[in-house]
Design a protein around this motif. Structure first.
Motif, PDB file in Angstrom:
ATOM      1  N   SER A 294      41.156  38.730  54.941  1.00  0.00           N
ATOM      2  CA  SER A 294      42.615  38.562  54.888  1.00  0.00           C
ATOM      3  C   SER A 294      43.182  39.107  53.584  1.00  0.00           C
ATOM      4  N   ARG A 295      44.359  39.721  53.683  1.00  0.00           N
ATOM      5  CA  ARG A 295      45.036  40.265  52.505  1.00  0.00           C
ATOM      6  C   ARG A 295      46.446  39.694  52.432  1.00  0.00           C
ATOM      7  N   ILE A 296      46.923  39.532  51.214  1.00  0.00           N
ATOM      8  CA  ILE A 296      48.234  38.921  51.000  1.00  0.00           C
ATOM      9  C   ILE A 296      49.071  39.776  50.055  1.00  0.00           C
ATOM     10  N   HIS A 297      50.366  39.506  50.055  1.00  0.00           N
ATOM     11  CA  HIS A 297      51.258  40.123  49.069  1.00  0.00           C
ATOM     12  C   HIS A 297      51.317  39.185  47.868  1.00  0.00           C
ATOM     13  N   ARG A 298      50.598  39.559  46.829  1.00  0.00           N
ATOM     14  CA  ARG A 298      50.557  38.742  45.619  1.00  0.00           C
ATOM     15  C   ARG A 298      51.950  38.628  45.024  1.00  0.00           C
ATOM     16  N   PRO A 299      52.325  37.476  44.491  1.00  0.00           N
ATOM     17  CA  PRO A 299      53.686  37.297  43.972  1.00  0.00           C
ATOM     18  C   PRO A 299      54.117  38.335  42.949  1.00  0.00           C
ATOM     19  N   ASP A 300      53.170  38.820  42.140  1.00  0.00           N
ATOM     20  CA  ASP A 300      53.542  39.770  41.091  1.00  0.00           C
ATOM     21  C   ASP A 300      53.435  41.218  41.544  1.00  0.00           C
TER      22      ASP A 300
ATOM     23  N   THR B 259      49.209  45.095  49.107  1.00  0.00           N
ATOM     24  CA  THR B 259      48.456  43.880  49.415  1.00  0.00           C
ATOM     25  C   THR B 259      47.222  43.768  48.535  1.00  0.00           C
ATOM     26  N   ALA B 260      46.759  42.543  48.382  1.00  0.00           N
ATOM     27  CA  ALA B 260      45.574  42.268  47.574  1.00  0.00           C
ATOM     28  C   ALA B 260      44.676  41.304  48.341  1.00  0.00           C
ATOM     29  N   ILE B 261      43.401  41.243  47.975  1.00  0.00           N
ATOM     30  CA  ILE B 261      42.503  40.285  48.599  1.00  0.00           C
ATOM     31  C   ILE B 261      42.999  38.870  48.318  1.00  0.00           C
ATOM     32  N   THR B 262      42.714  37.970  49.217  1.00  0.00           N
ATOM     33  CA  THR B 262      43.312  36.634  49.201  1.00  0.00           C
ATOM     34  C   THR B 262      43.063  35.872  47.918  1.00  0.00           C
ATOM     35  N   TRP B 263      41.921  36.109  47.276  1.00  0.00           N
ATOM     36  CA  TRP B 263      41.573  35.303  46.095  1.00  0.00           C
ATOM     37  C   TRP B 263      41.847  36.013  44.770  1.00  0.00           C
ATOM     38  N   ASP B 264      42.560  37.133  44.829  1.00  0.00           N
ATOM     39  CA  ASP B 264      42.863  37.844  43.587  1.00  0.00           C
ATOM     40  C   ASP B 264      44.317  37.601  43.187  1.00  0.00           C
ATOM     41  N   TRP B 265      44.576  36.428  42.621  1.00  0.00           N
ATOM     42  CA  TRP B 265      45.912  36.063  42.132  1.00  0.00           C
ATOM     43  C   TRP B 265      45.868  35.900  40.614  1.00  0.00           C
ATOM     44  N   LEU B 266      47.006  36.075  39.980  1.00  0.00           N
ATOM     45  CA  LEU B 266      47.109  35.692  38.581  1.00  0.00           C
ATOM     46  C   LEU B 266      47.096  34.169  38.501  1.00  0.00           C
ATOM     47  N   PRO B 267      46.364  33.589  37.558  1.00  0.00           N
ATOM     48  CA  PRO B 267      46.289  32.129  37.449  1.00  0.00           C
ATOM     49  C   PRO B 267      47.653  31.463  37.335  1.00  0.00           C
ATOM     50  N   GLU B 268      48.588  32.099  36.603  1.00  0.00           N
ATOM     51  CA  GLU B 268      49.891  31.475  36.404  1.00  0.00           C
ATOM     52  C   GLU B 268      50.714  31.407  37.683  1.00  0.00           C
ATOM     53  N   ASP B 269      50.325  32.173  38.696  1.00  0.00           N
ATOM     54  CA  ASP B 269      51.061  32.160  39.959  1.00  0.00           C
ATOM     55  C   ASP B 269      50.546  31.095  40.919  1.00  0.00           C
ATOM     56  N   TRP B 270      49.255  31.147  41.238  1.00  0.00           N
ATOM     57  CA  TRP B 270      48.778  30.208  42.254  1.00  0.00           C
ATOM     58  C   TRP B 270      48.730  28.768  41.745  1.00  0.00           C
ATOM     59  N   THR B 271      48.444  28.573  40.460  1.00  0.00           N
ATOM     60  CA  THR B 271      48.376  27.200  39.931  1.00  0.00           C
ATOM     61  C   THR B 271      49.755  26.559  39.812  1.00  0.00           C
ATOM     62  N   ALA B 272      50.813  27.346  39.900  1.00  0.00           N
ATOM     63  CA  ALA B 272      52.169  26.797  39.798  1.00  0.00           C
ATOM     64  C   ALA B 272      52.599  26.087  41.080  1.00  0.00           C
ATOM     65  N   ASP B 273      51.861  26.274  42.151  1.00  0.00           N
ATOM     66  CA  ASP B 273      52.200  25.658  43.438  1.00  0.00           C
ATOM     67  C   ASP B 273      51.116  24.646  43.796  1.00  0.00           C
TER      68      ASP B 273
ATOM     69  N   MET C 112      40.899  27.673  47.195  1.00  0.00           N
ATOM     70  CA  MET C 112      41.579  28.346  46.077  1.00  0.00           C
ATOM     71  C   MET C 112      40.927  28.079  44.716  1.00  0.00           C
ATOM     72  N   PRO C 113      40.626  26.826  44.343  1.00  0.00           N
ATOM     73  CA  PRO C 113      39.956  26.612  43.053  1.00  0.00           C
ATOM     74  C   PRO C 113      38.577  27.267  42.991  1.00  0.00           C
ATOM     75  N   LEU C 114      37.873  27.321  44.114  1.00  0.00           N
ATOM     76  CA  LEU C 114      36.567  27.979  44.130  1.00  0.00           C
ATOM     77  C   LEU C 114      36.724  29.481  43.950  1.00  0.00           C
ATOM     78  N   TRP C 115      37.680  30.076  44.666  1.00  0.00           N
ATOM     79  CA  TRP C 115      37.914  31.512  44.528  1.00  0.00           C
ATOM     80  C   TRP C 115      38.268  31.905  43.100  1.00  0.00           C
ATOM     81  N   HIS C 116      39.056  31.064  42.427  1.00  0.00           N
ATOM     82  CA  HIS C 116      39.626  31.449  41.131  1.00  0.00           C
ATOM     83  C   HIS C 116      38.970  30.815  39.914  1.00  0.00           C
ATOM     84  N   ASN C 117      38.191  29.760  40.109  1.00  0.00           N
ATOM     85  CA  ASN C 117      37.592  29.072  38.969  1.00  0.00           C
ATOM     86  C   ASN C 117      36.074  29.090  38.972  1.00  0.00           C
TER      87      ASN C 117
END
Length: 243
Positions: free
Chosen positions: A75-81, A86-100, A179-184
Motif C-alpha cells: 500500500s502507498r499513501i500521500h504523505r502529508p509533507d 505517493t510513498a510507502i505506508t511506513w515512510d512518514w516524517l515523525p512529526e507528522d504521524w505522531t501528531a495524530d 505504526m510504532p513498529l514501522w517507525h520506531n
C-alpha cells in the motif's frame, strides 16, 4: 511453536535482488539456519527475499512455499509533507504521524483519510488473513486476540520476507497498531526475529517476541550490518539517507 521472521539481505532494488554484501549476509544466515530443525519454509515472491532464502534452502536441501501475502506491504499513501507523489505506508516524517493520536490506536490507525485513500486497511486484512491461515495449518487457530492451540507443537517455522510486512505480522500477533513498529523499530537486512507461542492455560496460546532483528550471525563473522532501512543518525551526516 517458534516463528523465525527473516528480512532479506542487503537489497539491490534496481534488479530486485541482493547486493554483493547482501549475498554475503545470506550465506552467513544460511550457516545459522541450517543448524536448526526447521519444519517448514515460507517465502515472499519478490526476488530479494527468494534470493536470500535460496542459499539456506540449497544448503539444507529444502524447498519453500511461496506466499503472495508475504511480499513487501504494497500500500502507498500521500504523505502529508509530499502530496504530489505517493510513498510507502511506513515512510512518514515523525512529526507528522505522531501528531495524530489515532495512529497509536489498534483500530483507528487505518481509518484516517490518508490510510483509507491508500486502501491500507484492505491490504492489512489480506496479509493477516494469510498469516492466520498459515498458523492454523500448523495447529494454532485465531480466536479473538489469542489462538486456540488445536495441535500445540514445538516446530520451527521460517518466513523470508520484508521489514514492512514483518511489522504487520508482529502488530497482528501483539494486537497493536503497526505504526510504532514501522517507525520506531528497524530490522537490518538478514535480521532474524524470533517469536514463540506461550500456552499458560491448556488450549490457549499467545505469541511472544523473544528477539527482534537479531544479526548475531553477521557480528560472529565480522560482517557489519547494512544501513538499509535506516535514516541519518545525525542531520549533518551527508553520507546517510535523509528522506
Amino acid at each position: 511453536m517458534r516463528l523465525l521472521i527473516i528480512r532479506h539481505g542487503d537489497p539491490d532494488y534496481s534488479v530486485d535482488s541482493l547486493t554483493e554484501k547482501g549475498w554475503r549476509e545470506a550465506e552467513l544466515l544460511a550457516d545459522r539456519i541450517a543448524k536448526l530443525e526447521v519444519r517448514a519454509f515460507y517465502v515472499s515472491p519478490l526476488g530479494r527475499a527468494r534470493d536470500t532464502a535460496s542459499l539456506t534452502l540449497q544448503k539444507m536441501g529444502r524447498t519453500a512455499v511461496e506466499c503472495d501475502w508475504l511480499r513487501e506491504f504494497p500500500s502507498r499513501i500521500h504523505r502529508p509533507d509530499v502530496r504530489d507523489s505517493t510513498a510507502i505506508t511506513w515512510d512518514w516524517l515523525p512529526e507528522d504521524w505522531t501528531a495524530d493520536e489515532r495512529y497509536f490506536d489498534r483500530k483507528q490507525w487505518c481509518e484516517t483519510e490518508i490510510m483509507r485513500e491508500g486502501g491500507v486497511d484492505e491490504m492489512y486484512r489480506y496479509v493477516t488473513a494469510g498469516f492466520d491461515s498459515l498458523l492454523a495449518e500448523h495447529g494454532y487457530v485465531r480466536q479473538g486476540r489469542l489462538y486456540r492451540a488445536e495441535k500445540p507443537n514445538r516446530d520451527i517455522i521460517v518466513l523470508f520476507c520484508h521489514f514492512g510486512v514483518e511489522c504487520v505480522l508482529l502488530s497482528h500477533l501483539m494486537g497493536i497498531s503497526p505504526m510504532p513498529l514501522w517507525h520506531n523499530t528497524c530490522a537490518a537486512p538478514s535480521a532474524v526475529t524470533s517469536v514463540y507461542t506461550e500456552e499458560r492455560r491448556q488450549g490457549k496460546a499467545s505469541f511472544r517476541i523473544n528477539s527482534f532483528g537479531d544479526v548475531s550471525h553477521l557480528y560472529a563473522a565480522g560482517e557489519e550490518p547494512a544501513f538499509a532501512a535506516r535514516f541519518c543518525e545525525t542531520f549533518d551526516n551527508e553520507g546517510e539517507r535523509h528522506d
